[in-house]
Design a protein around this motif. Structure first.
Motif, PDB file in Angstrom:
ATOM      1  N   ALA A   1       0.834  -1.203   0.000  1.00 22.42           N
ATOM      2  CA  ALA A   1       0.000   0.000   0.000  1.00 22.42           C
ATOM      3  C   ALA A   1       0.870   1.256   0.000  1.00 22.42           C
ATOM      4  O   ALA A   1       0.568   2.237  -0.676  1.00 22.42           O
ATOM      5  CB  ALA A   1      -0.934   0.002   1.199  1.00 22.42           C
ATOM      6  N   TRP A   2       1.958   1.236   0.750  1.00 17.52           N
ATOM      7  CA  TRP A   2       2.872   2.379   0.794  1.00 17.52           C
ATOM      8  C   TRP A   2       3.512   2.586  -0.581  1.00 17.52           C
ATOM      9  O   TRP A   2       3.601   3.700  -1.070  1.00 17.52           O
ATOM     10  CB  TRP A   2       3.932   2.160   1.861  1.00 17.52           C
ATOM     11  N   GLY A   3       3.938   1.505  -1.215  1.00 20.17           N
ATOM     12  CA  GLY A   3       4.527   1.609  -2.544  1.00 20.17           C
ATOM     13  C   GLY A   3       3.549   2.177  -3.564  1.00 20.17           C
ATOM     14  O   GLY A   3       3.914   3.012  -4.389  1.00 20.17           O
ATOM     15  N   ALA A   4       2.294   1.740  -3.502  1.00 16.87           N
ATOM     16  CA  ALA A   4       1.266   2.254  -4.405  1.00 16.87           C
ATOM     17  C   ALA A   4       1.018   3.737  -4.153  1.00 16.87           C
ATOM     18  O   ALA A   4       0.856   4.518  -5.102  1.00 16.87           O
ATOM     19  CB  ALA A   4      -0.033   1.459  -4.239  1.00 16.87           C
ATOM     20  N   PHE A   5       1.007   4.143  -2.889  1.00 17.96           N
ATOM     21  CA  PHE A   5       0.833   5.557  -2.554  1.00 17.96           C
ATOM     22  C   PHE A   5       1.975   6.383  -3.129  1.00 17.96           C
ATOM     23  O   PHE A   5       1.752   7.406  -3.765  1.00 17.96           O
ATOM     24  CB  PHE A   5       0.743   5.731  -1.033  1.00 17.96           C
ATOM     25  N   LEU A   6       3.210   5.940  -2.910  1.00 17.47           N
ATOM     26  CA  LEU A   6       4.360   6.684  -3.422  1.00 17.47           C
ATOM     27  C   LEU A   6       4.337   6.765  -4.948  1.00 17.47           C
ATOM     28  O   LEU A   6       4.629   7.819  -5.517  1.00 17.47           O
ATOM     29  CB  LEU A   6       5.664   6.045  -2.953  1.00 17.47           C
ATOM     30  N   LYS A   7       3.981   5.687  -5.598  1.00 20.06           N
ATOM     31  CA  LYS A   7       3.898   5.685  -7.050  1.00 20.06           C
ATOM     32  C   LYS A   7       2.860   6.698  -7.533  1.00 20.06           C
ATOM     33  O   LYS A   7       3.081   7.397  -8.512  1.00 20.06           O
ATOM     34  CB  LYS A   7       3.551   4.286  -7.553  1.00 20.06           C
ATOM     35  N   GLY A   8       1.743   6.777  -6.817  1.00 18.27           N
ATOM     36  CA  GLY A   8       0.687   7.710  -7.206  1.00 18.27           C
ATOM     37  C   GLY A   8       1.012   9.169  -6.945  1.00 18.27           C
ATOM     38  O   GLY A   8       0.379  10.055  -7.514  1.00 18.27           O
ATOM     39  N   THR A   9       2.005   9.438  -6.103  1.00 17.73           N
ATOM     40  CA  THR A   9       2.355  10.821  -5.791  1.00 17.73           C
ATOM     41  C   THR A   9       3.483  11.358  -6.652  1.00 17.73           C
ATOM     42  O   THR A   9       3.755  12.549  -6.618  1.00 17.73           O
ATOM     43  CB  THR A   9       2.754  10.979  -4.320  1.00 17.73           C
ATOM     44  N   ARG A  10       4.131  10.511  -7.408  1.00 20.08           N
ATOM     45  CA  ARG A  10       5.249  10.957  -8.242  1.00 20.08           C
ATOM     46  C   ARG A  10       4.740  11.774  -9.430  1.00 20.08           C
ATOM     47  O   ARG A  10       3.723  11.460 -10.028  1.00 20.08           O
ATOM     48  CB  ARG A  10       6.062   9.775  -8.736  1.00 20.08           C
ATOM     49  N   THR A  11       5.500  12.799  -9.743  1.00 19.53           N
ATOM     50  CA  THR A  11       5.162  13.634 -10.891  1.00 19.53           C
ATOM     51  C   THR A  11       5.529  12.887 -12.170  1.00 19.53           C
ATOM     52  O   THR A  11       6.648  12.395 -12.292  1.00 19.53           O
ATOM     53  CB  THR A  11       5.942  14.957 -10.825  1.00 19.53           C
ATOM     54  N   PRO A  12       4.593  12.814 -13.124  1.00 24.63           N
ATOM     55  CA  PRO A  12       4.889  12.087 -14.371  1.00 24.63           C
ATOM     56  C   PRO A  12       5.986  12.749 -15.182  1.00 24.63           C
ATOM     57  O   PRO A  12       6.285  13.851 -15.104  1.00 24.63           O
ATOM     58  CB  PRO A  12       3.576  12.092 -15.140  1.00 24.63           C
TER      59      PRO A  12
END
Length: 66
Positions: free
Chosen positions: A55-66
């Motif tokens: 869940a933490w990894g998914a959160f971090l992935k979703g917060t990264r700027t494309p």
């Protein structure tokens, strides 16, 4: 967790330095991260979130700027 059962908290590298900080601690079980805990550094004895590594990894992935 450390040997005495306490968590080692560290501040996010993205904290602004002005008191708006998030702290994270890894809770390990048998050498693997079993949970991550997240809290507000201004309230270290207050509530915290507990999430799985996935869940933490998914959160971090979703917060990264494309």
């Amino acid at each position: 967790m450390t040997g005495n059962g306490t968590l080692r908290w560290f501040k996010s590298s993205y904290s602004d330095g002005g008191g708006n900080c998030v702290e994270v601690a890894y809770e390990a079980f048998h050498g693997y991260v079993g949970a991550l805990r997240i809290r507000d550094s201004k309230n270290p004895t207050g509530p915290h979130l507990t999430v799985s590594p996935g869940a933490w990894g998914a959160f971090l992935k979703g917060t990264r700027t494309p």
